[in-house]
Design a protein around this motif. Structure first.
Motif, PDB file in Angstrom:
ATOM      1  N   UNK A 192      35.835  35.247  52.472  1.00  0.00           N
ATOM      2  CA  UNK A 192      36.211  34.367  51.368  1.00  0.00           C
ATOM      3  C   UNK A 192      34.981  34.009  50.539  1.00  0.00           C
ATOM      4  N   UNK A 193      35.177  33.774  49.248  1.00  0.00           N
ATOM      5  CA  UNK A 193      34.077  33.457  48.337  1.00  0.00           C
ATOM      6  C   UNK A 193      33.283  32.240  48.810  1.00  0.00           C
ATOM      7  N   UNK A 224      24.140  49.490  54.512  1.00  0.00           N
ATOM      8  CA  UNK A 224      25.242  48.861  53.799  1.00  0.00           C
ATOM      9  C   UNK A 224      25.616  49.756  52.623  1.00  0.00           C
ATOM     10  N   UNK A 225      26.472  50.764  52.826  1.00  0.00           N
ATOM     11  CA  UNK A 225      26.760  51.745  51.772  1.00  0.00           C
ATOM     12  C   UNK A 225      27.559  51.203  50.590  1.00  0.00           C
ATOM     13  N   UNK A 226      28.286  50.099  50.780  1.00  0.00           N
ATOM     14  CA  UNK A 226      28.971  49.470  49.644  1.00  0.00           C
ATOM     15  C   UNK A 226      29.065  47.979  49.926  1.00  0.00           C
ATOM     16  N   UNK A 227      29.129  47.181  48.871  1.00  0.00           N
ATOM     17  CA  UNK A 227      29.128  45.732  49.057  1.00  0.00           C
ATOM     18  C   UNK A 227      30.466  45.191  49.571  1.00  0.00           C
ATOM     19  N   UNK A 228      30.373  44.035  50.211  1.00  0.00           N
ATOM     20  CA  UNK A 228      31.552  43.275  50.619  1.00  0.00           C
ATOM     21  C   UNK A 228      31.777  42.205  49.563  1.00  0.00           C
ATOM     22  N   UNK A 250      37.766  40.722  50.650  1.00  0.00           N
ATOM     23  CA  UNK A 250      37.759  41.912  51.510  1.00  0.00           C
ATOM     24  C   UNK A 250      38.119  41.516  52.941  1.00  0.00           C
ATOM     25  N   UNK A 251      38.876  42.374  53.600  1.00  0.00           N
ATOM     26  CA  UNK A 251      39.227  42.178  55.000  1.00  0.00           C
ATOM     27  C   UNK A 251      38.535  43.261  55.802  1.00  0.00           C
TER      28      UNK A 251
END
Length: 153
Positions: A25-26, A92-96, A100-101
C-alpha cells in the motif's frame, strides 16, 4: 493453516515452494521509506512522478522485508526459522508500486550438510518475488541454515 517445518534431509535440489500474498500500500511504502530509505521517489508522489520511475515506488529494502515475511509464512518452511548465512545476489528487475500484490517462489538449488557440525547444513536457494502479473520484482540467491534430524529438538 499450519506449514510443516522441514529439516535438511527433507530438501532436494529442484524443489520449489510458493507463498503469497502481500499487498503493498502507498501509505506503507512512504512510512517504510521515511524511516529507512528517504528518497523522493519513495516518499512524495509528485517528486516520484517526475523521477526515473514515473510514480511512487517501494524501496528495494521494503520489497526484501516483504519477501522475508512471505518466506516465514511458508515460502521456505525450514524447521526453526529462516536463518540467513549470506547471499550471492540480489536484484530488483522492476519496481514495486502501490497496490502491487507480491508472492514468493523459492527454488532449492543445493543442499549441503555441514562438514564440521552434523546438526546443521546449508540450503542454497533462489527466491523470486513476483507481482500480481507473475513478473519478477526481486530475485535473490542466498544460503540458509537448516537443522538436520540429528539437531532436531
Amino acid at each position: 493453516m499450519s506449514v510443516k517445518e522441514l529439516y535438511l534431509e527433507d530438501f532436494k535440489a529442484g524443489q520449489t515452494f510458493r507463498a503469497g500474498s502481500f499487498r503493498m500500500e502507498a501509505e506503507a511504502i512512504t512510512r517504510f521509506a521515511a524511516e529507512f530509505d528517504p528518497q523522493p521517489f519513495h516518499l512524495d508522489p509528485a517528486a516520484a512522478a517526475a523521477s526515473f520511475f514515473g510514480g511512487l515506488v517501494a524501496s528495494g529494502w521494503h520489497t526484501a522485508a516483504a519477501t522475508m515475511r512471505l518466506l516465514v509464512a511458508g515460502g521456505l518452511p525450514v524447521a526453526g526459522g529462516v536463518i540467513g548465512a549470506g547471499g550471492d545476489e540480489i536484484r530488483w528487475p522492476r519496481p514495486v508500486r502501490p497496490g502491487d500484490t507480491l508472492s514468493v517462489e523459492t527454488e532449492i538449488l543445493e543442499v549441503r550438510p555441514s562438514r564440521s557440525n552434523p546438526k546443521v547444513g546449508l540450503l542454497k536457494v533462489r527466491m523470486r518475488t513476483l507481482n500480481q502479473n507473475d513478473e519478477d520484482v526481486q530475485v535473490a540467491v542466498a544460503n540458509i541454515l537448516a537443522p538436520t534430524q540429528i539437531g532436531r529438538g
